[in-house]
Scaffold this motif. Structure first.
Motif, PDB file in Angstrom:
ATOM      1  N   GLY A  73       0.794  -1.216   0.000  1.00 37.12           N
ATOM      2  CA  GLY A  73       0.000   0.000   0.000  1.00 37.12           C
ATOM      3  C   GLY A  73       0.829   1.270   0.000  1.00 37.12           C
ATOM      4  O   GLY A  73       1.894   1.333   0.622  1.00 37.12           O
ATOM      5  N   ASP A  99      -3.322   4.926   0.384  1.00 28.88           N
ATOM      6  CA  ASP A  99      -4.068   3.657   0.425  1.00 28.88           C
ATOM      7  C   ASP A  99      -4.234   2.990  -0.933  1.00 28.88           C
ATOM      8  O   ASP A  99      -4.916   1.963  -1.025  1.00 28.88           O
ATOM      9  CB  ASP A  99      -5.448   3.830   1.077  1.00 28.88           C
ATOM     10  N   THR A 100      -3.646   3.540  -1.975  1.00 27.36           N
ATOM     11  CA  THR A 100      -3.636   2.847  -3.251  1.00 27.36           C
ATOM     12  C   THR A 100      -2.785   1.581  -3.123  1.00 27.36           C
ATOM     13  O   THR A 100      -1.701   1.612  -2.540  1.00 27.36           O
ATOM     14  CB  THR A 100      -3.049   3.739  -4.366  1.00 27.36           C
ATOM     15  N   ILE A 101      -3.289   0.485  -3.660  1.00 35.47           N
ATOM     16  CA  ILE A 101      -2.537  -0.768  -3.628  1.00 35.47           C
ATOM     17  C   ILE A 101      -1.825  -0.937  -4.966  1.00 35.47           C
ATOM     18  O   ILE A 101      -2.458  -0.872  -6.032  1.00 35.47           O
ATOM     19  CB  ILE A 101      -3.454  -1.976  -3.377  1.00 35.47           C
ATOM     20  N   THR A 160      -1.249  -0.326 -10.577  1.00 40.30           N
ATOM     21  CA  THR A 160      -2.090  -0.524  -9.399  1.00 40.30           C
ATOM     22  C   THR A 160      -2.698  -1.924  -9.450  1.00 40.30           C
ATOM     23  O   THR A 160      -2.861  -2.510 -10.524  1.00 40.30           O
ATOM     24  CB  THR A 160      -3.228   0.504  -9.319  1.00 40.30           C
ATOM     25  N   GLU A 217      -5.734  -2.656  -8.856  1.00 37.61           N
ATOM     26  CA  GLU A 217      -7.023  -2.551  -9.538  1.00 37.61           C
ATOM     27  C   GLU A 217      -6.854  -2.663 -11.045  1.00 37.61           C
ATOM     28  O   GLU A 217      -7.582  -3.413 -11.718  1.00 37.61           O
ATOM     29  CB  GLU A 217      -7.705  -1.235  -9.182  1.00 37.61           C
ATOM     30  N   LYS A 263      -6.037  -2.123   7.404  1.00 39.13           N
ATOM     31  CA  LYS A 263      -6.298  -1.066   6.438  1.00 39.13           C
ATOM     32  C   LYS A 263      -5.977  -1.529   5.017  1.00 39.13           C
ATOM     33  O   LYS A 263      -6.814  -1.447   4.107  1.00 39.13           O
ATOM     34  CB  LYS A 263      -5.489   0.175   6.791  1.00 39.13           C
ATOM     35  N   ILE A 264      -4.754  -2.012   4.827  1.00 35.19           N
ATOM     36  CA  ILE A 264      -4.352  -2.496   3.509  1.00 35.19           C
ATOM     37  C   ILE A 264      -5.172  -3.714   3.113  1.00 35.19           C
ATOM     38  O   ILE A 264      -5.660  -3.828   1.989  1.00 35.19           O
ATOM     39  CB  ILE A 264      -2.843  -2.827   3.506  1.00 35.19           C
ATOM     40  N   GLY A 299      -8.110  -4.581   4.055  1.00 33.78           N
ATOM     41  CA  GLY A 299      -9.487  -4.212   3.719  1.00 33.78           C
ATOM     42  C   GLY A 299      -9.614  -3.676   2.309  1.00 33.78           C
ATOM     43  O   GLY A 299     -10.573  -3.991   1.586  1.00 33.78           O
ATOM     44  N   LYS A 300      -8.665  -2.863   1.899  1.00 35.52           N
ATOM     45  CA  LYS A 300      -8.674  -2.320   0.540  1.00 35.52           C
ATOM     46  C   LYS A 300      -8.490  -3.435  -0.484  1.00 35.52           C
ATOM     47  O   LYS A 300      -9.187  -3.477  -1.522  1.00 35.52           O
ATOM     48  CB  LYS A 300      -7.554  -1.285   0.393  1.00 35.52           C
ATOM     49  N   GLN A 339     -11.695  -5.461  -0.905  1.00 37.40           N
ATOM     50  CA  GLN A 339     -12.682  -4.779  -1.743  1.00 37.40           C
ATOM     51  C   GLN A 339     -12.378  -4.980  -3.226  1.00 37.40           C
ATOM     52  O   GLN A 339     -13.283  -5.254  -4.027  1.00 37.40           O
ATOM     53  CB  GLN A 339     -12.690  -3.282  -1.416  1.00 37.40           C
ATOM     54  N   LEU A 340     -11.103  -4.831  -3.589  1.00 35.56           N
ATOM     55  CA  LEU A 340     -10.713  -4.994  -4.987  1.00 35.56           C
ATOM     56  C   LEU A 340     -10.916  -6.433  -5.457  1.00 35.56           C
ATOM     57  O   LEU A 340     -11.393  -6.681  -6.573  1.00 35.56           O
ATOM     58  CB  LEU A 340      -9.250  -4.586  -5.170  1.00 35.56           C
TER      59      LEU A 340
END
Length: 284
Positions: free
Chosen positions: A83, A87-89, A129, A131, A155-156, A158-159, A162-163
């Motif tokens: 991350g 918060d962009t992965i 990314t 995504e 935090k990471i 969780g993101k 979602q993706l």
């Protein structure tokens, strides 16, 4: 065995896994004969896993072209992700950006705007990314997501969840995504919050470090965190195999991580079920 090409409803799949978890049966199913029927993850044993794609000077690690070459050859894909400050992965295996891009900064201290125009080692490629990478893969290959996270857990993760949920639903990838990490707490988070993703605990001797995210390496080496991670598979660093700590009775399968030649593959073959390979084309 169910036909893995058959479309499985993503929401029903998740409900089925959650039902097993609530009944305290999810951890124990790895001992059942129908484990792969339930988890739809037999590819972890059947498909070689390409670490970061088929790379070259023109096609660096986790570039879209390196990933495409691996997919075209029929391999599963191992992506290393972490991350950014915003918060962009991203798909990137180094803590620092300096070696690969020339920017003297740690990944965790920059935003995507800071790095989106950076070029990797004088190639045409940029950092991707997660995504964008998922939309590029688009269900063409199974994926292991290797999470780098030495900081606060949740935090990471969780993101990423979602993706991945969006990806699996969109491309009918029930069971075709697994989570890997050295950090057992990251895997524990996924067990508690998204147990439908197979968990793989990465381990090895780690002689060069004493701890990872305040976790003792000696316990990682001895696989003392398998119960914490609720891991079904272990990915053990190939150069450290054989190891007295690898016991098949504790896991569904053992992966040799970062196998770098056909000779190394032959050497570890008696002790493992599959490989995560780099820089060569494996032969049976």
């Amino acid at each position: 065995m169910k036909d893995n090409k058959k479309k499985i409803d993503w929401n029903n799949y998740k409900i089925d896994i959650l039902t097993l978890k609530k009944a305290n049966a999810l951890v124990d199913i790895k001992l059942d004969d129908d484990y792969f029927d339930i988890m739809q993850n037999e590819w972890l044993l059947d498909k070689y896993i390409s670490r970061l794609g088929i790379t070259s000077e023109e096609d660096p690690c986790e570039s879209l072209t390196a990933i495409d070459k691996a997919i075209d050859l029929g391999y599963a894909i191992n992506l290393v992700v972490q991350g950014l400050k915003d918060d962009t992965i991203i798909c990137f295996k180094h803590k620092s950006l300096g070696e690969m891009t020339g920017l003297n900064a740690y990944v965790s201290n920059v935003t995507y705007d800071d790095i989106k125009d950076l070029v990797i080692k004088n190639t045409k490629h940029h950092i991707i990314t997660l995504e964008d990478m998922l939309d590029h893969i688009a269900g063409r290959a199974p994926i292991t997501i290797e999470i780098l996270n030495e900081a606060f857990v949740g935090k990471i993760e969780g993101k990423i969840e979602q993706l991945l949920d969006k990806y699996c639903s969109k491309y009918n990838q029930c069971g075709k995504v697994a989570i890997m990490s050295i950090n057992p707490l990251s895997l524990e988070w996924f067990y508690e919050n998204a147990p439908w993703y197979t968990r793989i605990l990465k381990s090895g001797n780690f002689k060069d470090i004493k701890s990872y995210a305040n976790i003792k390496v000696s316990k990682l080496r001895k696989l003392k965190y398998l119960k914490v991670a609720k891991a079904d598979f272990v990915a053990y660093i190939a150069k450290d195999i054989p190891s007295k700590y690898l016991k098949r009775k504790n896991v569904v399968g053992i992966l040799a991580y970062n196998v770098m030649s056909q000779e190394e593959y032959k050497r570890v073959m008696p002790y493992i079920d599959n490989i995560v390979f780099t820089n060569f084309i494996p032969e049976v």
